[in-house]
Design an enzyme around this catalytic site. Structure first.
Site, PDB file in Angstrom:
ATOM      1  N   HIS A   1      62.903  72.129  15.351  1.00  0.00           N
ATOM      2  CA  HIS A   1      62.594  72.204  16.782  1.00  0.00           C
ATOM      3  C   HIS A   1      61.089  72.299  17.020  1.00  0.00           C
ATOM      4  O   HIS A   1      60.343  72.845  16.192  1.00  0.00           O
ATOM      5  CB  HIS A   1      63.288  73.415  17.398  1.00  0.00           C
ATOM      6  CG  HIS A   1      64.788  73.356  17.318  1.00  0.00           C
ATOM      7  ND1 HIS A   1      65.535  72.488  18.079  1.00  0.00           N
ATOM      8  CD2 HIS A   1      65.676  74.057  16.561  1.00  0.00           C
ATOM      9  CE1 HIS A   1      66.817  72.651  17.800  1.00  0.00           C
ATOM     10  NE2 HIS A   1      66.929  73.589  16.884  1.00  0.00           N
TER      11      HIS A   1
ATOM     12  N   ARG B   1      77.004  80.636  13.372  1.00  0.00           N
ATOM     13  CA  ARG B   1      75.625  81.064  13.557  1.00  0.00           C
ATOM     14  C   ARG B   1      75.565  82.586  13.646  1.00  0.00           C
ATOM     15  O   ARG B   1      76.380  83.201  14.342  1.00  0.00           O
ATOM     16  CB  ARG B   1      75.057  80.443  14.841  1.00  0.00           C
ATOM     17  CG  ARG B   1      74.712  78.974  14.686  1.00  0.00           C
ATOM     18  CD  ARG B   1      74.749  78.235  16.000  1.00  0.00           C
ATOM     19  NE  ARG B   1      76.101  77.815  16.355  1.00  0.00           N
ATOM     20  CZ  ARG B   1      76.415  77.142  17.434  1.00  0.00           C
ATOM     21  NH1 ARG B   1      75.492  76.833  18.306  1.00  0.00           N
ATOM     22  NH2 ARG B   1      77.658  76.790  17.673  1.00  0.00           N
TER      23      ARG B   1
END
Length: 481
Positions: free
Chosen positions: A49, A312
């Site tokens: 990212h 996650r």
């Protein structure tokens, strides 16, 4: 006696191991799974990212931006693959354009300097399948995509070559501190001792903390995300990572081109009670399909070759937790490492080792540290002249085992016997991509298990798909009595 024991060999634990290997010390990494990168690192979107989304002035924003830049050196030193795709965050209509403007302000506050607002007409020139409902796009050119397993393997291989020890199938079942020394029980029988312990266990960080701490001030609240994998024949359908506007659930359903030409579609986001629940559901995959259509038109879902789900390690705190235990000196936690943890991983390791643990003040730098990981040839991508040369050197390069991905016998043998070798079908798939193509191992899996049996001098009955208990065969059926 070890100086450091790292519990957990996901991408964060692997980067930490490599960072420690730069010093003249004795370190051990223990992993309860049968391989490195087998839980959270195994199943994610693989994105580097840009740093546009984390809350400003947090560890997430700081380490994401730094980690994105650090991958330039990681790429060179460890010979990993990075697809420098860039990303588009899309908006639909006036209301979402206002939200996109707010995201631009967050992008600025996070010190991301490369970004641009584009109209639909400008964006569609480089992304022709962009949904026609899109009206504006935030372009983020520093976004990239990696092959997460390759990065984790490369880090751990480099750490091992530089002196770090590694043990798989080594679950920490008890942890105590006695007279200044940590005593770590492995699989309820073996005990190793260490001066310091690093807890990098992803979804289990709170469980490890509770072995020693009376009042653990964070809790892991796992979130499951489901994905589709599209065959690499769709390569070029999208050229950028396509994001919707982020919500409190995360970055949303994405379209993500992959290093090897596939496209990932997903994930959704659901909190689950079970830290190991990675099943696919009709509702989850249906949600992914529906929301992906807001990014691009005519997504080729007829090219799906696989679906999967990942967990996650979201925590009850908004930010990464990278700190020494408040109760137990010498115990360090890296917890709540959800997105953008993959991007931040090299920066997390550097921050923990150099700013939190201050290893440089305790140990000398190793004079023998070699940062370079020599990558073996990827045969199918080489020029024909080089391929012929390799076949002359070793005829096993001429034997194609996986037709979909064009993986040779020699590459599989090297993966079995390398510094971080593997004796499982999935381990070889992760290292070589044998079985990752259109037929998903239908053609080559039999050949792979036979190579594993041959190279490890094992019975086919002992070969496993993934974990130690995932044997492919129960017994022989055609034997003489």
């Amino acid at each position: 006696m070890y100086d450091y024991v790292v519990i957990g060999a996901g991408i964060v634990g692997s980067f930490i191991a490599r960072e420690l290997s730069k010093y003249d010390l004795k370190a051990l990494v223990v992993e309860k799974e049968n391989d490195v990168a087998n839980v959270q690192t195994l199943a994610n979107s693989a994105i580097l990212h840009s740093g546009h989304n984390p809350k400003p002035n947090t560890l997430k924003s700081r380490l994401c931006l730094l980690g994105n830049k650090m991958y330039n050196d990681v790429e060179k030193e460890l010979n990993i693959q990075i697809l420098r795709s860039g990303a588009f965050v899309v908006a639909h209509g006036e209301s979402e354009e206002k939200q996109l403007a707010e995201l631009v302000e967050t992008t600025k506050q996070n010190n991301v300097t490369e970004y641009e607002l584009l109209s639909y007409e400008e964006a569609v020139k480089t992304e022709p399948n962009l949904a026609k409902s899109v009206t504006q796009v935030l372009s983020l050119p520093t976004t990239g995509v990696i092959y997460p397993w390759e990065v984790a393997f490369a880090c751990m291989e480099n750490a091992i070559v530089n002196g770090v020890e590694f043990r798989k199938n080594a679950e920490v079942t008890n942890l105590i501190k006695d007279s200044g020394t940590f005593k770590i029980t492995i699989n309820d029988k073996d005990i190793v001792e260490s001066k310091y312990v690093i807890n990098a266990t992803g979804v289990n960080t709170d469980d490890i903390a509770e072995m020693l701490e009376k009042h653990v001030d964070f809790k892991i609240t796992p979130r499951k995300g489901e994905y589709f994998v599209l065959d690499k024949r769709v390569k070029g359908f999208v050229n950028h990572v396509l994001y919707p506007l982020p919500t409190n659930k995360g970055k949303g359903v994405l379209l993500t081109p992959q290093v090897h030409g596939n496209i990932l579609v997903g994930p959704d986001s659901k909190f689950v009670d079970d830290k190991y629940r990675t099943d696919n559901t009709n509702s989850g995959l249906g949600y992914v399909k529906e929301n992906a259509s807001l990014l691009a038109d005519n997504i080729p879902f007829n090219q799906i070759i696989r679906s999967f789900a990942g967990i996650r390690a979201t925590s009850t705190k908004e930010d990464f937790i990278i700190e020494e235990s408040k109760e137990i000196k010498g115990l360090y936690h890296t917890a709540g490492i959800d997105s953008p943890g993959l991007t931040a991983a090299p920066a997390i390791a550097e921050y923990l080792v150099n700013e939190i643990m201050m290893v440089q003040d305790k140990y000398d730098t190793s004079k023998d540290f070699d940062p370079i990981r020599k990558k073996l040839p990827e045969f199918h991508s080489l020029p024909e002249e080089k391929q012929r040369e390799l076949i002359k050197q070793d005829s096993r390069y001429a034997n194609i085992i996986c037709k979909c991905e064009k993986i040779t016998e020699k590459e599989i043998v090297d993966a079995i016997n390398g510094p971080l070798g593997s004796n499982s079908i999935k381990g070889i798939k992760k290292r070589t991509r044998a079985g990752a193509g259109l037929c998903q191992g239908g053609y080559c899996e039999e050949k792979v298990y036979k190579l594993i049996a041959r190279e490890t001098n094992s019975s086919p009955l002992d070969i496993v798909y993934d974990s130690q208990k995932s044997n492919l065969f129960v017994s022989e059926t055609k034997v003489k009595k």
